[in-house]
Write an enzyme that holds these catalytic residues in place. Structure first.
Site, mmCIF file in Angstrom:
data_model
loop_
_atom_site.group_PDB
_atom_site.id
_atom_site.type_symbol
_atom_site.label_atom_id
_atom_site.label_comp_id
_atom_site.label_asym_id
_atom_site.label_seq_id
_atom_site.Cartn_x
_atom_site.Cartn_y
_atom_site.Cartn_z
ATOM 1 C CG ASP A 38 -2.129 0.868 1.086
ATOM 2 O OD1 ASP A 38 -2.373 1.373 -0.034
ATOM 3 O OD2 ASP A 38 -2.830 1.076 2.091
ATOM 4 C CG ASN A 86 -8.052 -1.845 -5.243
ATOM 5 O OD1 ASN A 86 -7.185 -2.677 -4.976
ATOM 6 N ND2 ASN A 86 -8.303 -0.834 -4.410
HETATM 7 C C1 IPE Z 1 -5.642 -2.623 -0.218
HETATM 8 O O1 IPE Z 1 -5.255 -1.326 -0.426
HETATM 9 C C2 IPE Z 1 -5.630 -3.339 -1.508
HETATM 10 C C3 IPE Z 1 -4.320 -3.540 -2.089
HETATM 11 C C4 IPE Z 1 -3.184 -3.208 -1.578
HETATM 12 C C5 IPE Z 1 -4.356 -4.195 -3.335
HETATM 13 P P1 IPE Z 1 -6.313 -0.149 -0.627
HETATM 14 O O2 IPE Z 1 -5.501 1.084 -0.769
HETATM 15 O O3 IPE Z 1 -7.254 -0.468 -1.722
HETATM 16 O O4 IPE Z 1 -7.103 -0.191 0.742
HETATM 17 P P2 IPE Z 1 -7.930 0.919 1.501
HETATM 18 O O5 IPE Z 1 -8.934 1.466 0.535
HETATM 19 O O6 IPE Z 1 -6.938 1.970 1.924
HETATM 20 O O7 IPE Z 1 -8.529 0.206 2.674
HETATM 21 C C1 IPE Z 2 -1.446 0.215 -3.433
HETATM 22 O O1 IPE Z 2 -1.232 1.575 -3.484
HETATM 23 C C2 IPE Z 2 -1.622 -0.393 -4.802
HETATM 24 C C3 IPE Z 2 -2.994 -0.795 -5.132
HETATM 25 C C4 IPE Z 2 -4.030 -0.817 -4.334
HETATM 26 C C5 IPE Z 2 -3.208 -1.231 -6.492
HETATM 27 P P1 IPE Z 2 -2.453 2.591 -3.505
HETATM 28 O O2 IPE Z 2 -2.801 2.858 -4.935
HETATM 29 O O3 IPE Z 2 -3.555 2.115 -2.655
HETATM 30 O O4 IPE Z 2 -1.779 3.889 -2.892
HETATM 31 P P2 IPE Z 2 -2.418 4.868 -1.807
HETATM 32 O O5 IPE Z 2 -2.859 4.017 -0.658
HETATM 33 O O6 IPE Z 2 -3.561 5.561 -2.476
HETATM 34 O O7 IPE Z 2 -1.294 5.785 -1.453
HETATM 35 MG MG MG Z 3 -4.053 2.365 -0.691
#
Ligand code: IPE
Ligand code: IPE
Ligand code: MG
Length: 261
Positions: A38, A86
């Site tokens: 993340d 997502n």
């Molecule tokens: C969790 O991250 C999913 C992945 C890392 C693939 P998100 O960024 O989607 O989670 P939330 O929305 O912060 O809970």
């Molecule tokens: C994790 O990084 C990757 C995926 C969920 C695909 P994020 O895209 O969630 O990055 P933040 O949490 O918005 O910084």
């Molecule tokens: Mg994230």
């Protein structure tokens, strides 16, 4: 699998001040480590870049995590790459991620061959765009004979959907008469999850400081040790991995029992 200590020493040369290979017990490396990757978007935004640049940079961290896991001698590395939630992100970000998954997977096949890594997926990969689904199936075919570490990518994965799917299969088997309702036990569920035949994760790492599971492996993480680091995924290195393993080795796992002194 046991770590090759000489190779590992070279891999972990020039340590930072707070952590080195000497800080971990190579005889007690967790068998299965899982990572919620993340913080890609925030990493990019903090640099004035587009969120997509964070995802691209995150690929390098993932390659290093795979290599580190092989070197440390893990049996399984699993990573959360794209959740069932997502899909609600802006269409261009979803498209970019799907294309990135496909190209990265094909680009990394030589690494999987070299390291004898066997690929696996958690989630419904047949519902992905064709380019991505085809690349994933090619990855499965190409690595099916590998006997080293299992590398599992969770894509289009949601734990509630996974448990509902297992319940549906159980119901079907009961209706068919191949399973009796009184025989439905934990194994009946766990053997119908994407993780069937894999050990539960012993260590879960989440980057970017968030203290939540975001619908990840709710069943499998029942007794897993959590390690949350503020480091954003694109900055996560072999040293952060070692810090997580050291933290894990300092924990007392009780599984509901009593503490032993
Ligand atoms: C969790 O991250 C999913 C992945 C890392 C693939 P998100 O960024 O989607 O989670 P939330 O929305 O912060 O809970
Ligand atoms: C994790 O990084 C990757 C995926 C969920 C695909 P994020 O895209 O969630 O990055 P933040 O949490 O918005 O910084
Ligand atoms: Mg994230």
């Amino acid at each position: 699998m046991r770590a090759d200590e000489k190779k590992l020493g070279e891999y972990y040369a020039n340590p930072p001040e707070d952590i080195s290979l000497a800080n971990v017990d190579l005889g007690r490396i967790p068998r299965h480590v899982s990572i919620i990757m993340d913080g890609n978007g925030r990493w990019a935004q903090a640099r004035g870049l587009d969120r997509s640049e964070g995802h691209v940079a995150g690929v390098d961290s993932l390659r290093e995590a795979v290599t580190t896991s092989v070197r440390l001698g893990l049996d399984v590395l699993s990573v959360y790459a794209f959740s069932t939630e997502n899909w609600c992100r802006p269409q261009h970000e979803v498209n970019l991620l799907m294309h990135l998954f496909a190209t990265t997977l094909l680009n990394e096949l030589p690494l999987f061959h070299q390291e004898n890594v066997r690929l696996r997926f958690f989630g419904d990969i047949d519902a992905l765009p064709t380019e991505t689904a085809e690349a994933f199936h090619e990855g499965l075919r190409e690595t099916a004979d590998h006997t080293g570490m299992t590398f599992a990518l969770a894509v289009n994965y949601g734990s509630r959907a996974e448990i509902a799917r297992a319940a549906r299969e159980v119901a079907q088997d009961v209706a068919l008469g191949t399973l009796r309702s009184e025989d439905i036990d934990e194994k009946a569920i766990s053997s119908r999850l994407y993780t069937a035949d894999l050990p539960d994760p012993e260590l879960l790492i989440r980057t970017s400081g968030e203290m939540r599971l975001s619908n990840y492996l709710l069943w499998q993480l029942a007794y897993t040790e959590f390690y949350v680091t503020p480091v954003m995924w694109p900055d996560f290195s072999r040293w952060d991995f070692l810090r997580a393993v050291r933290a894990f080795q300092g924990r007392h796992r009780r599984f509901g029992g009593v503490v032993e002194h």
